[in-house]
Write a protein that holds these residues in place. Structure first.
Motif, PDB file in Angstrom:
ATOM      1  N   LEU A 142     -45.153  28.389  19.700  1.00 17.64           N
ATOM      2  CA  LEU A 142     -46.206  29.238  19.142  1.00 17.64           C
ATOM      3  C   LEU A 142     -47.304  28.413  18.490  1.00 17.64           C
ATOM      4  CD1 LEU A 142     -46.933  32.256  18.768  1.00 17.64           C
ATOM      5  CD2 LEU A 142     -45.826  32.135  16.521  1.00 17.64           C
ATOM      6  N   LEU A 143     -48.525  28.629  18.963  1.00 15.71           N
ATOM      7  CA  LEU A 143     -49.682  27.939  18.411  1.00 15.71           C
ATOM      8  C   LEU A 143     -49.891  28.313  16.954  1.00 15.71           C
ATOM      9  CD1 LEU A 143     -52.114  28.537  21.403  1.00 15.71           C
ATOM     10  CD2 LEU A 143     -51.165  26.314  20.721  1.00 15.71           C
ATOM     11  N   ALA A 144     -50.332  27.362  16.136  1.00 16.10           N
ATOM     12  CA  ALA A 144     -50.573  27.629  14.714  1.00 16.10           C
ATOM     13  C   ALA A 144     -51.618  28.719  14.533  1.00 16.10           C
ATOM     14  CB  ALA A 144     -50.996  26.341  14.015  1.00 16.10           C
ATOM     15  N   SER A 145     -52.661  28.697  15.373  1.00 12.87           N
ATOM     16  CA  SER A 145     -53.734  29.696  15.237  1.00 12.87           C
ATOM     17  C   SER A 145     -53.225  31.109  15.527  1.00 12.87           C
ATOM     18  CB  SER A 145     -54.874  29.356  16.187  1.00 12.87           C
ATOM     19  OG  SER A 145     -54.413  29.269  17.532  1.00 12.87           O
ATOM     20  N   VAL A 146     -52.323  31.230  16.498  1.00 12.91           N
ATOM     21  CA  VAL A 146     -51.763  32.531  16.836  1.00 12.91           C
ATOM     22  C   VAL A 146     -50.720  32.944  15.794  1.00 12.91           C
ATOM     23  CG1 VAL A 146     -50.527  33.856  18.597  1.00 12.91           C
ATOM     24  CG2 VAL A 146     -52.182  32.114  19.277  1.00 12.91           C
ATOM     25  N   ALA A 147     -49.926  31.979  15.333  1.00 11.39           N
ATOM     26  CA  ALA A 147     -48.911  32.265  14.319  1.00 11.39           C
ATOM     27  C   ALA A 147     -49.552  32.855  13.062  1.00 11.39           C
ATOM     28  CB  ALA A 147     -48.148  30.991  13.974  1.00 11.39           C
ATOM     29  N   GLN A 148     -50.706  32.342  12.698  1.00 14.16           N
ATOM     30  CA  GLN A 148     -51.398  32.847  11.506  1.00 14.16           C
ATOM     31  C   GLN A 148     -51.809  34.305  11.696  1.00 14.16           C
ATOM     32  OE1 GLN A 148     -54.845  30.560  10.441  1.00 14.16           O
ATOM     33  NE2 GLN A 148     -55.040  31.506   8.425  1.00 14.16           N
ATOM     34  N   ILE A 149     -52.277  34.648  12.897  1.00 16.41           N
ATOM     35  CA  ILE A 149     -52.680  36.028  13.173  1.00 16.41           C
ATOM     36  C   ILE A 149     -51.471  36.957  13.139  1.00 16.41           C
ATOM     37  CG2 ILE A 149     -53.600  37.569  14.961  1.00 16.41           C
ATOM     38  CD1 ILE A 149     -55.299  35.162  15.928  1.00 16.41           C
ATOM     39  N   LEU A 150     -50.340  36.501  13.687  1.00 19.48           N
ATOM     40  CA  LEU A 150     -49.155  37.351  13.814  1.00 19.48           C
ATOM     41  C   LEU A 150     -48.262  37.322  12.582  1.00 19.48           C
ATOM     42  CD1 LEU A 150     -48.137  36.482  17.500  1.00 19.48           C
ATOM     43  CD2 LEU A 150     -49.558  38.367  16.675  1.00 19.48           C
ATOM     44  N   GLY A 151     -48.511  36.406  11.678  1.00 22.29           N
ATOM     45  CA  GLY A 151     -47.656  36.296  10.504  1.00 22.29           C
ATOM     46  C   GLY A 151     -46.327  35.631  10.809  1.00 22.29           C
ATOM     47  N   LEU A 152     -46.247  34.909  11.921  1.00 20.22           N
ATOM     48  CA  LEU A 152     -45.014  34.238  12.317  1.00 20.22           C
ATOM     49  C   LEU A 152     -45.089  32.748  11.993  1.00 20.22           C
ATOM     50  CD1 LEU A 152     -44.544  35.907  15.830  1.00 20.22           C
ATOM     51  CD2 LEU A 152     -43.389  36.529  13.696  1.00 20.22           C
ATOM     52  N   LYS A 153     -43.962  32.070  12.171  1.00 20.90           N
ATOM     53  CA  LYS A 153     -43.885  30.651  11.886  1.00 20.90           C
ATOM     54  C   LYS A 153     -44.394  29.856  13.085  1.00 20.90           C
ATOM     55  CE  LYS A 153     -39.749  29.304  11.218  1.00 20.90           C
ATOM     56  NZ  LYS A 153     -38.430  29.171  10.569  1.00 20.90           N
ATOM     57  N   ALA A 154     -45.310  28.954  12.862  1.00 18.02           N
ATOM     58  CA  ALA A 154     -45.838  28.126  13.947  1.00 18.02           C
ATOM     59  C   ALA A 154     -44.729  27.265  14.532  1.00 18.02           C
ATOM     60  CB  ALA A 154     -46.981  27.254  13.438  1.00 18.02           C
ATOM     61  N   GLY A 155     -44.795  27.063  15.852  1.00 19.63           N
ATOM     62  CA  GLY A 155     -43.865  26.150  16.498  1.00 19.63           C
ATOM     63  C   GLY A 155     -42.586  26.768  17.020  1.00 19.63           C
ATOM     64  N   ILE A 156     -42.343  28.058  16.753  1.00 17.26           N
ATOM     65  CA  ILE A 156     -41.125  28.673  17.293  1.00 17.26           C
ATOM     66  C   ILE A 156     -41.281  28.827  18.809  1.00 17.26           C
ATOM     67  CG2 ILE A 156     -40.539  29.860  15.152  1.00 17.26           C
ATOM     68  CD1 ILE A 156     -41.587  32.444  16.362  1.00 17.26           C
ATOM     69  N   PRO A 157     -40.183  28.739  19.556  1.00 17.20           N
ATOM     70  CA  PRO A 157     -40.319  28.733  21.016  1.00 17.20           C
ATOM     71  C   PRO A 157     -40.423  30.130  21.623  1.00 17.20           C
ATOM     72  CG  PRO A 157     -38.018  28.485  20.428  1.00 17.20           C
ATOM     73  CD  PRO A 157     -38.798  28.487  19.125  1.00 17.20           C
ATOM     74  N   VAL A 158     -41.190  30.223  22.694  1.00 18.17           N
ATOM     75  CA  VAL A 158     -41.023  31.329  23.634  1.00 18.17           C
ATOM     76  C   VAL A 158     -39.903  30.863  24.560  1.00 18.17           C
ATOM     77  CG1 VAL A 158     -42.048  32.637  25.520  1.00 18.17           C
ATOM     78  CG2 VAL A 158     -43.395  32.138  23.477  1.00 18.17           C
ATOM     79  N   ALA A 159     -38.703  31.403  24.337  1.00 19.44           N
ATOM     80  CA  ALA A 159     -37.491  30.827  24.919  1.00 19.44           C
ATOM     81  C   ALA A 159     -36.929  31.630  26.090  1.00 19.44           C
ATOM     82  CB  ALA A 159     -36.428  30.670  23.835  1.00 19.44           C
ATOM     83  N   TYR A 160     -37.693  32.616  26.547  1.00 24.70           N
ATOM     84  CA  TYR A 160     -37.191  33.472  27.639  1.00 24.70           C
ATOM     85  C   TYR A 160     -38.350  34.263  28.202  1.00 24.70           C
ATOM     86  CZ  TYR A 160     -34.872  37.634  29.664  1.00 24.70           C
ATOM     87  OH  TYR A 160     -34.469  38.664  30.490  1.00 24.70           O
TER      88      TYR A 160
END
Length: 492
Positions: A220-238
Motif C-alpha cells: 500500500l502506497l503511503a499516499s493512498v494509505a493516508q486517504i484510506l486511514g490504513l497503515k502504509a506498506g501492508i500487502p495486497v496479498a490476494y
C-alpha cells in the motif's frame, strides 16, 4: 489482527473488515446503494469505467471507517475479488486508455469464434481448455482491430482487480488463474499461450509479471494509505476473479466440491483435478485459486448472464417502489408453475452455455386475464432456476455430479422461494453460508500474507447456516420440461 476484503462487482463495490482470529465480519459496507450503470453504446456492448470502480472502493471504505467500529491501523493485509473477464488498458503512466469492456459484452464473439476455427478446435480445447470465444483475449483483439490508436498506447493489460491493486500499490501483476480466465494461458506448456499471442499478434510485453494468487501483489502506497486511514506498506496479498473467489469463500477447494452464486450473473462452479473441457465450450475451465503445476486444481464454470440482472429488470419495470424482499413475498402468492407463464432470462449478452447465441429474454404464454404481478415475479425466479438446471445438466454430462452445492446467503439466495425452486429444479441440496465475496477476499489476503498457514485454517470456523433439500412432494419437472421446449424453439 484485521483483514480487508474488496469485492469489485458489476452492480457495486462491497468491502468487509474481518477479524483474522475468529474469521468473523467486523463491519461491511457497500457503494453505491443502487446498481452501477453499464454503458451500452451499441446492442450487445457493455462497458464500465475503471475510475468508477476506484471511486466506489474509496466510498465503500469511507463508509466502513465512519462507523468507528475498528482500528484501521490493525488491518494487516488486503484481498481483492473482481468481476471476471473485463479488459482494462493503461499506458506507461498508468492512465486508463478507455472504458473497460466487461464480462457481458458480446462484441468479440465472432473474433473468438474465428480464432477457435483457425487455431483449431482440438488444439484450443486441449491447451486452453476453452474456445477463445468472448473472453478477454478476444476483447483485446477487438481493440487492436477497431481502435489501433488506443492499442498503440497500451503498456499493460489488466483485469478489473489488477487495476484496483495498481491504484492501491502502484504495481501491476497477474496470476495463472487470471491469465486462464482471459484465455491467455496454455495448460500444456504452463505458460502464456504462444498460439493466442501469435494468432492475434499481441506483444508479450503487454502482460504483467505473473505472481501466485496467494502472494504479495504490491504494498500500500503511503499516499493512498493516508486517504484510506490504513497503515502504509501492508500487502495486497490476494487477487481472484469473483467466481473462484466465491468458491474460496465457501471453502470449495477440492475435487468434487461445488459452489453456486446468483448475483448479477448466475454461476455454478465446481473443482476438478482433470485438464478436461466441454467439447462445445458451453462450460469453461480455468485455473482455480489453488492451482499449481504439480497439483492441478481447475474451476469448471457454468455462467448464466441474466440472473440477478433479469430480476432487477423485472423489479424496475413491474415492481416500481417495491424492495426485493417485497418482490419475493409477492412472488410467493403465485402457484408453482406461475399458471403457465414462462420466462427465458437470456437478455444480457451472448450466453456461453447456449453456444454464444443471443436469443434475448422472453415472456411466454401471457394471459392478460389471469397473470398478475405475483406471477411475473415467480415466473422470473422459476425461469432463472430452469436456466441453472439446463446448465447443470451440461455439467453433469461433463462428469460433475455433486451431492451438495454450497452458496452464500445473498442476492437471489436471500429469497426462500428461489432457493427452494433451485433445489427442486436441480435435485441437489444446497448449504447456505453467511460468507460473501468480500469476506472471501479478506480471508484470501490472510492466506497470502501467511497469517493463515493454509486455506483450511482460514475457514476453520465456517459453518452452514441452513440446508435446503429437494421436496419430494414438489414435482418441478413438468415446469422445467415445458421451459426446455420453449428454449429449444428459440435456439432452432
Amino acid at each position: 489482527m484485521l483483514l480487508l476484503g474488496i469485492d469489485i462487482g458489476t452492480s457495486s463495490v462491497k468491502v468487509s473488515v474481518v477479524d483474522a482470529a475468529t474469521q468473523q465480519i467486523v463491519i461491511s459496507a457497500q457503494y453505491p446503494d443502487e446498481e452501477s450503470p453499464i454503458k451500452a453504446v451499441h446492442p450487445g456492448w457493455a462497458e464500465q469505467s475503471p475510475l468508477m470502480w476506484w471511486e466506489q472502493t474509496l466510498k465503500a471504505l469511507e463508509r466502513c471507517n465512519a462507523q468507528k467500529s475498528f482500528d484501521s491501523q490493525d488491518v494487516a493485509a488486503i484481498g481483492i475479488a473482481y468481476q471476471m473477464h473485463g479488459l482494462v488498458l493503461v499506458d506507461k503512466d498508468q492512465n486508463v486508455l478507455r472504458d473497460s469492456i466487461i464480462w457481458c459484452d458480446s462484441r468479440a464473439v465472432e473474433i473468438g469464434e474465428k480464432a477457435f476455427a483457425t487455431i483449431g478446435e482440438e488444439k484450443c480445447l486441449s491447451h486452453l481448455l476453452n474456445s477463445p470465444g468472448n473472453f478477454t483475449a478476444s476483447k483485446l483483439a477487438w481493440v487492436k482491430e477497431n481502435e489501433p490508436e488506443v492499442y498503440a498506447k497500451i503498456d499493460k493489460i489488466m483485469l478489473p482487480g489488477d487495476y484496483i491493486a495498481m491504484k492501491l500499490t502502484g504495481d501491476i501483476t497477474t496470476s495463472v488463474s487470471a491469465l486462464s480466465e482471459g484465455v491467455f494461458f496454455d495448460f500444456k506448456t504452463n505458460s502464456i499461450s504462444k498460439e493466442i499471442i501469435n494468432y492475434f499478434g499481441f506483444d508479450e510485453s503487454l502482460f504483467p509479471v505473473i505472481n501466485p494468487v496467494f502472494s504479495a501483489h504490491g504494498h500500500l502506497l503511503a499516499s493512498v494509505a493516508q486517504i484510506l486511514g490504513l497503515k502504509a506498506g501492508i500487502p495486497v496479498a490476494y487477487k481472484a476473479g469473483d467466481q473462484p473467489n466465491n468458491a474460496l469463500s465457501l471453502n470449495v477447494l477440492n475435487p468434487g466440491e461445488v459452489a453456486a452464486t446468483a448475483g448479477t450473473s448466475g454461476v455454478i462452479y465446481g473443482v476438478s483435478d482433470q485438464l478436461a473441457y466441454d467439447p462445445q465450450s458451453r462450460i469453461n475451465t480455468f485455473a482455480h485459486v489453488n492451482y499449481a503445476e504439480e497439483q492441478k486444481r481447475l474451476g469448471v464454470l457454468l455462467c448464466i448472464n441474466g440472473t440477478g440482472s433479469m430480476y432487477r429488470w423485472a423489479k424496475y419495470n413491474f415492481g416500481a417502489g417495491l424492495s426485493y424482499t417485497q418482490l419475493n413475498e409477492e412472488a410467493k402468492k403465485a402457484p408453482l408453475g406461475s399458471d403457465g407463464l414462462r420466462v427465458l432470462p437470456f437478455g444480457n449478452g451472448a450466453e456461453r452455455m447456449l453456444n454464444n447465441k443471443q436469443i434475448g429474454a422472453h415472456f411466454q404464454n401471457i394471459d392478460l386475464n389471469l397473470h398478475t404481478q405475483a406471477h411475473i415475479f415467480r415466473a422470473v425466479q422459476e425461469g432463472i432456476a430452469c436456466s441453472f438446471r439446463y446448465g447443470f445438466d451440461i455439467m453433469r454430462g461433463n462428469g460433475m455430479n455433486p451431492t451438495v452445492i454450497r452458496a452464500g446467503k445473498s442476492n437471489l439466495f436471500l429469497s426462500p422461494l428461489f432457493a427452494e425452486t433451485f433445489v427442486n429444479a436441480t435435485g441437489v441440496p444446497v448449504e447456505l453460508y453467511n460468507n460473501d465475496g468480500s469476506v472471501g477476499a479478506a480471508l484470501g489476503a490472510g492466506i497470502g500474507a501467511g497469517i493463515f498457514k493454509s486455506p483450511s485454517e482460514a475457514f476453520s470456523n465456517a459453518k452452514a447456516i441452513q440446508l435446503i433439500e429437494p421436496n419430494p412432494s414438489v414435482d418441478f419437472e413438468p415446469v422445467y420440461q415445458e421451459w426446455y421446449t420453449l428454449l429449444n424453439r428459440q435456439l432452432s
